[in-house]
Design an enzyme around this catalytic site. Structure first.
Site, PDB file in Angstrom:
ATOM      1  N   CYS A 131      19.602 -15.628  11.780  1.00 27.57           N
ATOM      2  CA  CYS A 131      20.885 -16.151  11.305  1.00 27.57           C
ATOM      3  C   CYS A 131      21.513 -17.092  12.335  1.00 27.57           C
ATOM      4  O   CYS A 131      20.812 -17.711  13.139  1.00 27.57           O
ATOM      5  CB  CYS A 131      21.826 -15.003  10.929  1.00 27.57           C
ATOM      6  SG  CYS A 131      23.200 -15.530   9.876  1.00 27.57           S
ATOM      7  N   ASP A 200      28.074  -8.528  12.517  1.00 26.93           N
ATOM      8  CA  ASP A 200      29.295  -8.609  11.706  1.00 26.93           C
ATOM      9  C   ASP A 200      30.154  -7.387  11.905  1.00 26.93           C
ATOM     10  O   ASP A 200      31.369  -7.445  11.804  1.00 26.93           O
ATOM     11  CB  ASP A 200      28.947  -8.772  10.224  1.00 26.93           C
ATOM     12  CG  ASP A 200      28.512 -10.196   9.973  1.00 26.93           C
ATOM     13  OD1 ASP A 200      27.326 -10.483  10.191  1.00 26.93           O
ATOM     14  OD2 ASP A 200      29.381 -11.017   9.641  1.00 26.93           O
TER      15      ASP A 200
END
Ligand code: RUB
Length: 318
Positions: A131, A200
């Site tokens: 990512c 996250d």
């Protein structure tokens, strides 16, 4: 709150987070704080109580945009807990000041954790990324600034290919980049010195919630004995998990996985598109924060220090 009372910037920020024009946990937090500032700045509320109610409503609106990134509630928590006063002016000033403070802390935290992460990297090392994480890139930037030459194997990161952003930014830092498709991770793991990813959300037991595919990558890395380093400022620590709540995993549109033509050609199937997954602590070697690096199992001590025994929800109506 009447939607007409929303400042246009609030609507823009919420829309950009929802459509992922603004994405990545740290960027989301920064934008959310800015939306609160915009509301405080532009509001025509006539009493302190009315302005505080508006700010709580803005926070609730922002919280609904993406469920997994805990940086969003943490940003709102930081600002709202420091906002108050007996007059509109006092509330406005304290909101604007706490947003500025929050944004400055975010920047400093990233720089500081970058240095901690950089200390783990040696000259000539190869990292594998997944990512796009500004916290992970801060580690690379600090290592490069320290004069270390790095090579990166960058995973494409389906379905939205955020690996492309990572590849571009690493190249700009002078890192030698090779992109691979996600399923090639194991094939190349022998060449990798560190898997370096962001987060996250980090749960109280040290589990790491990050872009879908992180957990598989971590399992493969563990099989080969390659350390998995998670770069995550304390903004990513989820206080709600201290009282047993699970992190909600965002499910996204199937159109991110299959376009209309592909869908029609395949026929009647279901598509699942979870945006994130959970990597258990046993697959993670270190969580790198601005307060130093922690084995995942001990992150709860830092969480207790920062959040007490649990979360507060200052966006709820009193
Ligand atoms: C982004 C993602 C990132 C973390 C950390 O997912 O999983 O690794 O948010 O990013 P999405 P940062 O693209 O769905 O938002 O270190 O920049 O906070």
């Amino acid at each position: 709150m009447d939607r007409a009372d929303l400042q246009p910037r609030v609507r823009d920020v919420a829309g950009a987070i929802e459509t992922m024009e603004t994405r990545g946990a740290a960027n989301i937090a920064d934008a959310a704080a800015d939306a609160l500032r915009a509301q405080a700045d532009g509001s025509e509320a006539e009493t302190a109580a009315a302005l505080l109610a508006e700010l709580r409503a803005v926070a609730r609106l922002l919280l609904a945009t993406r469920p997994t990134a805990v940086s969003l509630p943490n940003a709102c928590r930081y600002v709202l807990r420091r906002t108050g006063g007996d007059s509109v002016e006092a509330v406005r000033a304290s909101a604007v000041e706490s947003v500025a403070e929050f944004r400055a802390r975010l920047e400093t935290a990233q720089r500081d954790l970058g240095q901690v992460g950089a200390n783990r990297l040696r000259d000539g090392d190869t990292i594998m990324t997944h990512c796009h994480s500004t916290d992970a890139l801060a580690c690379v930037e600090a290592a490069v600034d320290d004069g270390k030459a790095l090579t990166a194997l960058v995973k494409e990161t389906r379905p939205r290919k955020q690996g492309h952003i990572t590849a571009r930014e690493l190249t700009e830092l002078g890192v030698d980049v090779t992109m691979v498709v996600d399923s090639a991770a194991r094939r190349y793991m022998n060449e990798v010195d560190h898997v370096l990813v962001g987060a996250d959300a980090i749960a109280a037991d040290g589990s790491v919630v990050n872009k879908i595919g992180t957990s598989g990558l971590a399992v493969v890395a563990r099989e080969r004995g390659t350390p998995v380093v998670v770069a995550a400022g304390t903004l990513k620590l989820d206080p709600a998990t201290m009282t047993g709540n699970a992190v909600e995993i965002e499910m996204r549109e199937e159109s991110e996985v299959l376009d209309e033509t592909e869908r029609e050609a395949i026929g009647d199937i279901s598509v699942e598109n979870p945006a994130f997954d959970v990597t258990p602590p046993r697959y993670v070697d270190a969580i790198v924060t601005e307060r130093g690096q922690f084995p995942p199992e001990s992150i709860v001590t830092l969480m207790r220090e920062l959040f007490g025994e649990g979360p507060t929800e200052p966006w709820q109506e009193p």
